[in-house]
Each structure stands twice: as C-alpha cells, then as structure tokens.
Design a protein around this motif. Structure first.
Motif, PDB file in Angstrom:
ATOM      1  N   LYS A  75      -3.383   1.837   2.943  1.00 50.05           N
ATOM      2  CA  LYS A  75      -4.445   2.507   1.980  1.00 50.05           C
ATOM      3  C   LYS A  75      -5.475   1.600   1.875  1.00 50.05           C
ATOM      4  O   LYS A  75      -5.474   0.435   1.363  1.00 50.05           O
ATOM      5  N   ARG A 110      -6.579  -0.182 -10.606  1.00 51.68           N
ATOM      6  CA  ARG A 110      -6.615   1.164 -10.523  1.00 51.68           C
ATOM      7  C   ARG A 110      -6.340   1.911  -9.314  1.00 51.68           C
ATOM      8  O   ARG A 110      -5.934   2.997  -9.370  1.00 51.68           O
ATOM      9  N   GLN A 111      -6.544   1.158  -7.941  1.00 52.44           N
ATOM     10  CA  GLN A 111      -6.613   1.844  -6.836  1.00 52.44           C
ATOM     11  C   GLN A 111      -5.144   1.353  -6.218  1.00 52.44           C
ATOM     12  O   GLN A 111      -4.991   2.018  -5.118  1.00 52.44           O
ATOM     13  N   ASP A 125      -1.089   1.214  -5.988  1.00 47.84           N
ATOM     14  CA  ASP A 125       0.245   2.004  -6.236  1.00 47.84           C
ATOM     15  C   ASP A 125       1.627   1.493  -5.975  1.00 47.84           C
ATOM     16  O   ASP A 125       1.499   0.501  -5.170  1.00 47.84           O
ATOM     17  N   SER A 126       2.712   1.962  -5.938  1.00 44.10           N
ATOM     18  CA  SER A 126       3.816   1.373  -5.643  1.00 44.10           C
ATOM     19  C   SER A 126       4.372   2.069  -4.371  1.00 44.10           C
ATOM     20  O   SER A 126       5.386   1.491  -3.901  1.00 44.10           O
ATOM     21  N   SER A 127       3.708   2.788  -3.908  1.00 41.90           N
ATOM     22  CA  SER A 127       4.377   3.525  -2.595  1.00 41.90           C
ATOM     23  C   SER A 127       3.601   3.194  -1.309  1.00 41.90           C
ATOM     24  O   SER A 127       4.369   3.254  -0.316  1.00 41.90           O
ATOM     25  N   HIS A 128       2.652   2.371  -1.495  1.00 44.59           N
ATOM     26  CA  HIS A 128       2.253   1.697  -0.138  1.00 44.59           C
ATOM     27  C   HIS A 128       2.494   0.548   0.103  1.00 44.59           C
ATOM     28  O   HIS A 128       2.621  -0.406  -0.979  1.00 44.59           O
TER      29      HIS A 128
END
Length: 319
Positions: free
Chosen positions: A115, A132-133, A135-138
C-alpha cells in the motif's frame, strides 16, 4: 487543530488533493489474488524515491529517510529504502548498522500486499498522520515523504542507517587533507538568482541585481575571514564559486551544482559534490549560512542538517 489553523475549506481541499495524489501513486498496483503472505513476518515500511513523486532535495530526502526509520523502529516495522531516482543511493551511501537495501523484485505491486502512503509537510503530527494510513492487512507500506520528525536526533538515526561508500570516502579524504582539522564552513543558496542554476521556475535577477547580490555575498565572506583560518565554501552558483576560488584559504568542492529533484542524470557521481559538501560541513569547527533579506536568498536547511550530523555549532549570517 488543522481546521483551526488552516480553516475548514483549506483542510477539505488538502484532503481531496491527498486523495488525488495517492491515486496517482497507486498506478501500477494490481490485485493479483495470489502470493499473499499471511505468515508471521513483520510488516515493512519502505521509503520510496522512485520518481513517482517530487522527492525534494538532498536534505529533504535525508530527513525523510531518517524520520521514516525512526517511525519503523518505534513501531516494530522492518525498514528499507528504495532510492532509484535519479540514482541508486547505495552507490554513495551504504548501510551501516541497518540493512536498508531492497531490490525491485522485492517490491510488491500486489494491492493486497502493498500500500502506498503519503505524508505532507502540512501534517501537523506526522507520526499520527502516518499511523492513520497503516493497517494490519498489508505487509508493505511504500512511504513517500520528506517530513522531519527526528529534529535534534538527526545524527543518531543517520549514523545507524548510513556510512559513506568507498568512492565518497575517497572524496572526503582528499578534501580533508586540503582543509585540515580546523575550518569554518559557510554556505550560500542563490537558487537561480544569478542565472546559472536552473531549478523549477525560479527566476534570475536583472544584471544589476546579480552584481549587487554577488558583491554583498563576497563582502560578507571576506568579513568572516580570520588570519590563517581555512574556509569551506559551498554554493549552488558556479559563477559565485568561480569568484570565491580566487580568495586565499578557501576550499570548494569540485563538481556539478545540480538539484537532485530537477536533474535526469542517473550517474551517481554527478551528485557526489552535494554529499561531499554535506559530510565536510559536518566535520567543520562551525557552520554558517548566508541570508540576504533584500534579495530573499533561500533559507536552506542543507548546512543546518549537516551541522546536526556532526554536532557542529550553526548560525545564520544575515543582512
């Protein structure tokens, strides 16, 4: 806070602009639907200088890299630097305590894995703006940024990341012999005011203004001289440097005066002058920056951060 300082309309426009530019950075990313790593490996923050963005000058890039590394270290991310625009960084700076080198084949373009993220100077709390940009999925975050969150700790993080390459060491050794151990550095940043350093859309002064600015800068330089003291003079104007080189006890670094973000050469040696000057300023007894209020010479951060690197006293000589 942002709304109170900028106003709601400007914040709205700023966020819209960020979204547009992020979409540009996502060009080339696809959903492959495979090769997704769901293992326990740590997420990686990758500082990107690949030509898809205006990455800034040398100082912008160095403070952006050190700030990104600080964030990664504090948030338990692996950290890498992908600096290929306009040259490969490791040709001039090599890993010191951290192996930050990453190859093109290791950069994922799978949007489920990687990302792109973007930081502006307008972000008031830059660590929060980056958090804030994420996440835990990338698994990879491709960071485009030149913000500074290291401040006075610049030297600490820079030295953990970098050491000079052998070719840069040769340059530093050569100029170190010319300067000796006790010298003062003074830097001049004219942009294109003298008409010999093309940068973005900055305009040159009329001939009369050029002459007056040159005379003023030379007079200040002469006033700084002390008997027998060596001076390292750095500037972005070949015309000014040609005059400076006529003075006694002055050392200048040979090479091209170019801006890293406005030059297409992929030859790393074309950018060696700036890196050599940066390290030499960091080894000076004191460092200074010339500012001319009438002609609005640029308030460069270049000597300031070089001085921070070597814990050198820094001041602005202003008139």
């Amino acid at each position: 806070m942002a709304k109170r300082i900028l106003g709601e309309d400007r914040v709205h426009d700023h966020l819209i602009e960020r979204g547009i530019k992020l979409r540009h950075l996502r060009d080339g990313y696809e959903n492959y639907g495979e090769n997704r790593d769901d293992g326990d490996s740590r997420q990686t923050l990758i500082f990107m200088a690949d030509g898809k963005w205006m990455h800034g000058g040398l100082t912008d890039r160095l403070r952006g890299m050190t700030s990104a590394y600080k964030f990664a270290k504090e948030h338990n991310f692996d950290f890498k630097i992908y600096h290929t625009s306009p040259f490969e960084l490791q040709e001039i700076l090599q890993p010191n305590n951290v192996n930050w080198v990453i190859g093109e084949k290791e950069i994922s373009r799978n949007c489920e894995v990687a990302k792109p993220v973007l930081l502006y100077r307008e972000d008031f709390n830059n660590d929060s703006a980056l958090e804030r940009q994420l996440d835990s999925s990338h698994k990879q975050f491709h960071l485009y940024s030149c913000v500074d969150t290291v401040g006075e700790e610049f030297s600490k993080y820079f030295n953990e990341l970098f050491k000079p390459s052998p070719i840069l060491e040769q340059e530093l050794s050569h100029y170190g012999e010319l300067l000796g151990e006790n010298y003062t550095s003074i830097s001049f940043r004219f942009q294109n005011k003298l008409g010999d350093f093309k940068e973005f859309t900055f305009k040159e002064l009329p001939e009369k203004g050029k002459r007056k600015l040159m005379i003023a800068a030379m007079n200040v330089l002469k006033k700084e001289f002390a008997d027998g003291e060596k001076f390292l003079v750095t500037a972005d104007s070949p015309t000014f440097l040609a005059e400076v080189e006529k003075l006694p006890n002055v050392v200048t670094v040979k090479g091209k005066s170019i801006h890293i973000d406005f030059n297409s050469s992929k030859n790393a040696t074309d950018y060696m002058k700036a890196f050599t000057e940066f390290f030499l300023i960091s080894k000076a007894s004191k460092a200074k920056l010339y500012r001319n209020r009438k002609y609005k010479t640029y308030p460069s951060n270049f000597p300031k951060y070089a001085a921070l690197l070597g814990h050198v006293p820094f001041e602005i000589v202003e008139e």
